[in-house]
Motif scaffolding. Structure first.
Motif, short mmCIF file in Angstrom:
data_model
loop_
_atom_site.label_atom_id
_atom_site.label_comp_id
_atom_site.label_asym_id
_atom_site.label_seq_id
_atom_site.Cartn_x
_atom_site.Cartn_y
_atom_site.Cartn_z
N LYS A 40 0.84 -1.20 0.00
CA LYS A 40 0.00 0.00 0.00
C LYS A 40 0.87 1.25 0.00
O LYS A 40 2.06 1.20 0.34
N ASN A 42 0.37 5.64 0.86
CA ASN A 42 -0.44 6.83 1.12
C ASN A 42 0.38 7.87 1.88
O ASN A 42 1.47 7.59 2.34
N LYS A 44 -1.34 9.71 4.37
CA LYS A 44 -2.32 10.06 5.41
C LYS A 44 -1.69 9.97 6.79
O LYS A 44 -1.96 9.06 7.57
N ASP A 119 -2.96 1.67 8.59
CA ASP A 119 -2.66 2.41 7.36
C ASP A 119 -1.92 3.71 7.65
O ASP A 119 -1.88 4.61 6.80
#
Length: 296
Positions: A40, A42, A44, A119
């Protein structure tokens, strides 16, 4: 309008060429065959840092230079991230673009890292390094990931050497640079190598390289470039000094820049601090050791 469309199309194709990604191994990576989670990416997190995590399939993303400027040198770039994620832009892609603009073929290595539990691997790292309740497990995951990451670094050098003609580089002009955990990957390549995976130069930046990961400095050890800040929040400056002294005492080529201020993880950030110019000093060093030419 038609000319603008053609320009944008050509620019898009050029950008895609700059981002060619190749797998490091044929089939599952050795030692992690049972890993089944998905990679993954990102930003964030509180710092809006672009992170890649849950890396299962190691890859090299190639940033080729303008053919008219290409000098045959390759630099493999290993981003940091406490062996739990990769700071893919600030310690990877941005470094690659800087090098490629100077005629060097840059290759960003996505090496395998420990599995993330959320995440937001950056916050996980901050918690894991500071909260005693989580520190033991986080450290254990990190220690388990280190040998796998180092293996990917060695494999990357061997891959680039094996495919040098296809990549457009010279097999005796292959170096590796890394940051923090990626510095461990880069520095480890300077020990216990063979003819296939020996780097022609190494550049650990604010490296994590305790004595337990080191071994004998071999007679043909590659030239080394080191950079770190004295105010590194993880206290890693002494480890750069230790590597410098080992290379110096064994009469091998070494250069170190220990900046008064810059903190840990400065990468390609502009902080208006002494460490901001480290990449220029790295470029100067590459010219000095014959791996680059001065930018005109």
């Amino acid at each position: 309008m038609k000319k603008l469309f053609v320009f944008l199309l050509l620019f898009s194709r050029f950008a895609q060429a700059q981002q060619k990604e190749i797998r490091l191994y044929n089939g599952p990576a050795p030692g992690s065959e049972s890993w089944s989670w998905s990679e993954k990416q990102n930003d964030k997190n509180p710092l809006h840092l672009m992170t890649v995590y849950n890396v299962v399939i190691p890859t090299l993303t190639i940033f080729p230079p303008d053919p008219a400027m290409a000098n045959g040198t390759a630099v493999i770039i290993c981003p940091g991230g406490a062996f739990h994620f990769l700071s893919i832009d600030m310690e990877g892609n941005e470094v690659a673009k800087w090098l490629s603009a100077r005629g060097i073929t840059a290759l960003v290595l996505k090496y395998r890292v420990a599995r993330s539990h959320s995440d937001d691997p950056l916050v996980d790292m901050m918690t894991g390094l500071s909260d005693p309740k989580y520190k033991v497990d986080y450290d254990a995951e990190m220690q388990a990931a280190i040998p796998i990451a180092i293996a990917d670094g060695r494999a990357a050098i061997a891959y680039v050497r094996r495919h040098a003609a296809d990549i457009g580089v010279s097999p005796d002009r292959i170096g590796i640079i890394g940051f923090s955990a990626g510095g461990t990957v880069a520095a480890s390549a300077a020990f216990n190598y063979n003819k296939d995976n020996r780097p022609n130069f190494v550049a650990p930046v604010y490296v994590y390289m305790p004595v337990s990961l080191q071994s004998e400095v071999l007679p043909d050890a590659p030239p080394m470039f080191l950079a770190c800040a004295s105010d590194d929040q993880l206290g890693l400056a002494p480890q750069s000094v230790d590597l410098y002294n080992k290379w110096l005492n064994s009469k091998h080529s070494v250069e170190m820049h220990l900046y008064a201020k810059g903190g840990h993880g400065f990468g390609m950030q502009v902080q208006h601090q002494p460490s901001d110019t480290w990449i220029d000093r790295f470029g100067d060093w590459l010219v000095f050791i014959g791996m680059s030419k001065p930018k005109s």
